[in-house]
Design a protein around this motif. Sequence first.
Motif, short mmCIF file in Angstrom:
data_model
loop_
_atom_site.label_atom_id
_atom_site.label_comp_id
_atom_site.label_asym_id
_atom_site.label_seq_id
_atom_site.Cartn_x
_atom_site.Cartn_y
_atom_site.Cartn_z
N ASP A 90 0.96 -1.06 -0.09
CA ASP A 90 0.00 0.00 0.00
C ASP A 90 0.68 1.21 -0.05
O ASP A 90 0.52 2.30 -0.40
CB ASP A 90 -1.00 -0.02 1.00
N ALA A 91 2.05 1.07 0.61
CA ALA A 91 3.08 2.34 0.52
C ALA A 91 3.63 2.50 -0.86
O ALA A 91 3.88 1.50 -1.48
CB ALA A 91 4.18 2.17 1.50
N GLU A 92 3.77 3.86 -1.14
CA GLU A 92 4.55 3.94 -2.35
C GLU A 92 5.77 4.51 -2.08
O GLU A 92 6.13 5.46 -1.35
CB GLU A 92 3.82 5.27 -3.23
N ALA A 93 6.85 3.48 -2.25
CA ALA A 93 8.24 3.92 -1.85
C ALA A 93 8.92 4.89 -3.03
O ALA A 93 8.57 4.68 -4.20
CB ALA A 93 8.93 2.44 -1.90
N GLN A 94 9.91 5.46 -2.27
CA GLN A 94 11.06 6.10 -3.29
C GLN A 94 11.66 5.19 -4.11
O GLN A 94 11.79 4.24 -3.62
CB GLN A 94 11.51 7.16 -2.65
N THR A 95 11.86 5.38 -5.37
CA THR A 95 12.72 4.93 -6.20
C THR A 95 14.06 4.93 -5.91
O THR A 95 14.38 5.76 -5.48
CB THR A 95 12.42 4.83 -7.73
N SER A 96 14.83 3.96 -6.49
CA SER A 96 16.36 3.91 -6.36
C SER A 96 16.68 5.32 -7.10
O SER A 96 17.77 5.88 -6.48
CB SER A 96 17.14 2.79 -6.99
N ASN A 97 16.29 5.51 -8.27
CA ASN A 97 16.57 6.66 -8.89
C ASN A 97 16.53 7.97 -8.00
O ASN A 97 17.32 8.76 -8.51
CB ASN A 97 15.97 6.63 -9.98
N ASN A 98 15.31 7.83 -7.23
CA ASN A 98 15.04 9.24 -6.40
C ASN A 98 16.21 9.25 -5.28
O ASN A 98 16.73 10.48 -5.31
CB ASN A 98 13.79 9.04 -5.79
N PHE A 99 16.77 8.29 -4.83
CA PHE A 99 17.69 8.24 -3.77
C PHE A 99 18.94 8.69 -4.63
O PHE A 99 19.53 9.67 -3.88
CB PHE A 99 17.88 6.83 -3.35
N THR A 100 19.48 8.31 -5.78
CA THR A 100 20.50 8.70 -6.46
C THR A 100 20.38 10.06 -6.82
O THR A 100 21.60 10.69 -6.79
CB THR A 100 20.62 7.66 -7.64
N ILE A 101 19.39 10.54 -7.36
CA ILE A 101 19.29 11.80 -7.53
C ILE A 101 19.58 13.02 -6.47
O ILE A 101 20.33 13.89 -6.58
CB ILE A 101 18.08 12.24 -8.57
N MET A 102 18.96 12.53 -5.49
CA MET A 102 19.46 13.45 -4.26
C MET A 102 20.65 13.32 -3.80
O MET A 102 21.40 14.46 -3.52
CB MET A 102 18.44 12.74 -3.08
N VAL A 103 21.38 12.22 -3.96
CA VAL A 103 22.72 12.01 -3.59
C VAL A 103 23.61 12.76 -4.37
O VAL A 103 24.49 13.49 -4.03
CB VAL A 103 23.28 10.56 -3.21
N ILE A 104 23.52 12.69 -5.78
CA ILE A 104 24.02 13.17 -6.69
C ILE A 104 23.99 14.92 -6.72
O ILE A 104 24.91 15.50 -6.62
CB ILE A 104 23.84 12.94 -8.17
N THR A 105 23.08 15.34 -6.40
CA THR A 105 22.64 16.84 -6.10
C THR A 105 23.41 17.45 -4.90
O THR A 105 23.99 18.42 -4.90
CB THR A 105 21.28 16.98 -6.11
N LEU A 106 23.05 16.65 -3.81
CA LEU A 106 23.91 17.06 -2.62
C LEU A 106 25.46 16.87 -2.64
O LEU A 106 26.14 17.56 -2.26
CB LEU A 106 23.35 16.19 -1.17
N THR A 107 26.01 15.86 -3.39
CA THR A 107 27.25 15.63 -3.56
C THR A 107 27.90 16.92 -4.31
O THR A 107 28.98 17.48 -4.16
CB THR A 107 27.72 14.33 -4.25
N THR A 108 27.10 17.42 -5.34
CA THR A 108 27.58 18.54 -6.31
C THR A 108 27.51 19.80 -5.61
O THR A 108 28.57 20.54 -5.46
CB THR A 108 26.69 18.58 -7.51
N ALA A 109 26.61 19.84 -4.80
CA ALA A 109 26.54 21.10 -3.96
C ALA A 109 27.71 21.31 -2.75
O ALA A 109 28.44 22.21 -2.59
CB ALA A 109 25.18 21.07 -3.18
N THR A 110 28.08 20.07 -2.22
CA THR A 110 29.11 19.86 -1.18
C THR A 110 30.42 20.08 -1.72
O THR A 110 31.46 20.92 -1.37
CB THR A 110 29.06 18.38 -0.71
#
Length: 120
Positions: A90-110
């Motif tokens: 019943d829960a709609e989980a975030q996809t692995s792609n969403n996790f990856t996009i978030m990490v790439i964005t934060l890595t770039t900003a860091t």
Amino acid sequence: MTDNNELAETRTDWAEDRTILANERTFAGWMRTGMACVAIAIGLKAVFGDFDPTWGAKAVATIFLVAAIGIFWSARQRACATLSRLNQRDAEAQTSNNFTIMVITLTTATIAVGGILWWL
């Protein structure tokens, strides 16, 4: 009257959904921890701006930035591994792609923060 096996399967399904949501909360917690490392790095630069030699304060700040990037990627790896073992109901989980996009964005900003700290 429902079968006891059916009720047990329903409870198991709900437990798996709760685990999926807990996985996302844990990922978010690690992202906050990584961002705290970035904040510490910026704070070190602000506090020790007049520190001599200046590269000393910048080097310590860089350690926190590298730690932040490590935290981001480690959190992504664990979140994706956990997600791959679970089946959502019943829960709609975030996809692995969403996790990856978030990490790439934060890595770039860091990395950009690191560049600015060394440039100033």
